[in-house]
Design an enzyme around this catalytic site. Structure first.
Site, PDB file in Angstrom:
ATOM      1  N   HIS A 204       0.839  -1.206   0.000  1.00 23.87           N
ATOM      2  CA  HIS A 204       0.000   0.000   0.000  1.00 23.87           C
ATOM      3  C   HIS A 204       0.871   1.251   0.000  1.00 23.87           C
ATOM      4  O   HIS A 204       0.603   2.211  -0.722  1.00 23.87           O
ATOM      5  CB  HIS A 204      -0.897   0.042   1.250  1.00 23.87           C
ATOM      6  CG  HIS A 204      -1.911  -1.056   1.344  1.00 23.87           C
ATOM      7  ND1 HIS A 204      -2.029  -1.861   2.444  1.00 23.87           N
ATOM      8  CD2 HIS A 204      -2.874  -1.470   0.480  1.00 23.87           C
ATOM      9  CE1 HIS A 204      -3.026  -2.725   2.268  1.00 23.87           C
ATOM     10  NE2 HIS A 204      -3.544  -2.513   1.077  1.00 23.87           N
TER      11      HIS A 204
ATOM     12  N   LYS B 249     -15.731  -7.063   6.597  1.00 24.43           N
ATOM     13  CA  LYS B 249     -14.463  -7.804   6.678  1.00 24.43           C
ATOM     14  C   LYS B 249     -14.069  -8.192   8.106  1.00 24.43           C
ATOM     15  O   LYS B 249     -13.082  -8.879   8.289  1.00 24.43           O
ATOM     16  CB  LYS B 249     -13.341  -6.965   6.053  1.00 24.43           C
ATOM     17  CG  LYS B 249     -13.285  -7.081   4.532  1.00 24.43           C
ATOM     18  CD  LYS B 249     -11.920  -6.695   3.987  1.00 24.43           C
ATOM     19  CE  LYS B 249     -11.790  -7.054   2.516  1.00 24.43           C
ATOM     20  NZ  LYS B 249     -10.519  -6.624   1.937  1.00 24.43           N
TER      21      LYS B 249
ATOM     22  N   ARG C  86      -2.633  -5.544  -9.203  1.00 30.03           N
ATOM     23  CA  ARG C  86      -1.492  -6.433  -8.942  1.00 30.03           C
ATOM     24  C   ARG C  86      -1.296  -7.493 -10.008  1.00 30.03           C
ATOM     25  O   ARG C  86      -0.223  -8.028 -10.162  1.00 30.03           O
ATOM     26  CB  ARG C  86      -1.648  -7.068  -7.557  1.00 30.03           C
ATOM     27  CG  ARG C  86      -1.398  -6.074  -6.445  1.00 30.03           C
ATOM     28  CD  ARG C  86      -1.843  -6.588  -5.120  1.00 30.03           C
ATOM     29  NE  ARG C  86      -3.273  -6.899  -5.168  1.00 30.03           N
ATOM     30  CZ  ARG C  86      -3.940  -7.504  -4.219  1.00 30.03           C
ATOM     31  NH1 ARG C  86      -3.305  -7.898  -3.150  1.00 30.03           N
ATOM     32  NH2 ARG C  86      -5.231  -7.718  -4.326  1.00 30.03           N
TER      33      ARG C  86
ATOM     34  N   SER D 180      -3.114  -7.652   2.855  1.00 29.85           N
ATOM     35  CA  SER D 180      -3.285  -7.540   4.310  1.00 29.85           C
ATOM     36  C   SER D 180      -3.615  -8.898   4.913  1.00 29.85           C
ATOM     37  O   SER D 180      -3.169  -9.228   6.010  1.00 29.85           O
ATOM     38  CB  SER D 180      -4.390  -6.537   4.627  1.00 29.85           C
ATOM     39  OG  SER D 180      -4.049  -5.276   4.114  1.00 29.85           O
TER      40      SER D 180
HETATM   41  N1  COA Z   1      -0.351  -3.832  -1.849  1.00 34.41           N
HETATM   42  C1  COA Z   1      -0.736  -4.704  -0.914  1.00 34.41           C
HETATM   43  N2  COA Z   1      -1.990  -5.148  -0.801  1.00 34.41           N
HETATM   44  C2  COA Z   1      -2.885  -4.679  -1.673  1.00 34.41           C
HETATM   45  C3  COA Z   1      -2.557  -3.767  -2.669  1.00 34.41           C
HETATM   46  C4  COA Z   1      -1.214  -3.351  -2.736  1.00 34.41           C
HETATM   47  N3  COA Z   1      -0.798  -2.497  -3.681  1.00 34.41           N
HETATM   48  N4  COA Z   1      -3.651  -3.497  -3.382  1.00 34.41           N
HETATM   49  C5  COA Z   1      -4.637  -4.213  -2.843  1.00 34.41           C
HETATM   50  N5  COA Z   1      -4.171  -4.915  -1.808  1.00 34.41           N
HETATM   51  C6  COA Z   1      -4.899  -5.867  -0.983  1.00 34.41           C
HETATM   52  C7  COA Z   1      -5.733  -5.214   0.052  1.00 34.41           C
HETATM   53  O1  COA Z   1      -4.993  -5.051   1.253  1.00 34.41           O
HETATM   54  C8  COA Z   1      -6.826  -6.212   0.225  1.00 34.41           C
HETATM   55  O2  COA Z   1      -6.342  -7.237   1.024  1.00 34.41           O
HETATM   56  P1  COA Z   1      -7.289  -8.021   2.000  1.00 34.41           P
HETATM   57  O3  COA Z   1      -8.455  -8.529   1.207  1.00 34.41           O
HETATM   58  O4  COA Z   1      -6.378  -9.064   2.460  1.00 34.41           O
HETATM   59  O5  COA Z   1      -7.692  -7.034   3.059  1.00 34.41           O
HETATM   60  C9  COA Z   1      -7.023  -6.820  -1.145  1.00 34.41           C
HETATM   61  O6  COA Z   1      -5.807  -6.558  -1.811  1.00 34.41           O
HETATM   62  C10 COA Z   1      -8.146  -6.236  -1.908  1.00 34.41           C
HETATM   63  O7  COA Z   1      -7.935  -4.846  -1.989  1.00 34.41           O
HETATM   64  P2  COA Z   1      -9.146  -3.853  -2.206  1.00 34.41           P
HETATM   65  O8  COA Z   1     -10.004  -4.338  -3.328  1.00 34.41           O
HETATM   66  O9  COA Z   1      -8.588  -2.482  -2.285  1.00 34.41           O
HETATM   67  O10 COA Z   1     -10.012  -4.090  -0.911  1.00 34.41           O
HETATM   68  P3  COA Z   1     -10.092  -3.260   0.363  1.00 34.41           P
HETATM   69  O11 COA Z   1     -10.933  -4.008   1.306  1.00 34.41           O
HETATM   70  O12 COA Z   1      -8.749  -2.873   0.842  1.00 34.41           O
HETATM   71  O13 COA Z   1     -10.856  -1.912  -0.105  1.00 34.41           O
HETATM   72  C11 COA Z   1     -12.774  -0.602  -0.776  1.00 34.41           C
HETATM   73  C12 COA Z   1     -12.087  -1.981  -0.778  1.00 34.41           C
HETATM   74  C13 COA Z   1     -12.890  -0.036   0.602  1.00 34.41           C
HETATM   75  C14 COA Z   1     -11.994   0.371  -1.642  1.00 34.41           C
HETATM   76  C15 COA Z   1     -14.164  -0.842  -1.410  1.00 34.41           C
HETATM   77  O14 COA Z   1     -14.777  -1.917  -0.725  1.00 34.41           O
HETATM   78  C16 COA Z   1     -15.061   0.356  -1.296  1.00 34.41           C
HETATM   79  O15 COA Z   1     -14.944   1.270  -2.087  1.00 34.41           O
HETATM   80  N6  COA Z   1     -15.987   0.340  -0.304  1.00 34.41           N
HETATM   81  C17 COA Z   1     -16.945   1.396  -0.073  1.00 34.41           C
HETATM   82  C18 COA Z   1     -18.334   0.986  -0.631  1.00 34.41           C
HETATM   83  C19 COA Z   1     -18.343   1.191  -2.111  1.00 34.41           C
HETATM   84  O16 COA Z   1     -18.352   2.298  -2.604  1.00 34.41           O
HETATM   85  N7  COA Z   1     -18.326   0.059  -2.856  1.00 34.41           N
HETATM   86  C20 COA Z   1     -18.198   0.085  -4.297  1.00 34.41           C
HETATM   87  C21 COA Z   1     -19.468   0.386  -4.995  1.00 34.41           C
HETATM   88  S1  COA Z   1     -20.750  -0.748  -4.580  1.00 34.41           S
END
Ligand code: COA
Length: 157
Positions: free
Chosen positions: A17, A41, A90, A128
């Protein structure tokens, strides 16, 4: 004067991140790191803890703000007057979902564009969940996360 948002659950923030944050902060005027409450989550760290850990991890970056949020990301982006969503891409597994999310967010807020960045090669495999998994099995996560996260994890044992 572009304002961008990099959103995630950050449970906890990893070096992957941080890599995306450091690189995207160079491309915009202000980067807002938006820490999602994301109750679906069942995070290890409370929202306030995750926000604080991200804050400590980015304190060397002068144009980065950190805030917690709940609700729709598109609405939050509007409130923050941000025009860009930054996402890390990724690999092939991420693409379908990320394109769907980008199109959905653009539909919800038509001035909102998504900018994809590939991760630096050393963090491509990181998530994560993997950090939490290594920690759960008593492994050392120091090489994968900022120092403040390693420290905070010790109190979760
Ligand atoms: N380095 C390391 N890990 C990474 C990464 C990077 N560059 N990019 C992504 N990841 C990991 C994240 O840590 C996450 O890991 P986890 O599942 O083990 O926690 C996984 O990859 C998925 O990442 P992401 O898709 O960004 O999920 P997230 O839970 O971190 O974030 C939100 C998701 C919050 C951005 C998304 O759910 C959101 O926008 N929520 C608000 C509601 C909304 O508007 N939804 C969309 C319209 S319905």
């Amino acid at each position: 004067m572009k304002r961008a948002i990099y959103a995630g659950t950050f449970d906890p923030i990893t070096n992957g991140h941080l890599d995306i944050i450091e690189r995207s902060a160079k491309l915009v005027e202000t980067l807002i790191v938006a820490v999602a409450k994301n109750p679906s989550k069942q995070p290890l760290f409370e929202l306030a803890e995750r926000v604080e850990l991200v804050r400590q991890s980015v304190k060397h970056l002068t144009n980065v703000d950190v805030v917690g949020f709940s609700g729709l990301l598109a609405d939050f982006a509007q409130q923050q007057n941000a025009q860009i969503l930054v996402r890390g891409l990724r690999g092939a597994d991420d693409i379908e979902y990320e394109i769907q999310l980008a199109q959905l967010n653009n539909k919800l807020s038509p001035t909102l564009e998504t900018l994809f960045l590939p991760p630096s090669v050393e963090w491509r495999y990181l998530s994560s969940t993997m950090v939490r998994e290594i920690f759960k099995h008593q492994g050392d996560v120091a090489q994968f996360v900022p120092a403040c996260v390693s420290k905070a994890l010790q109190y979760k044992r």
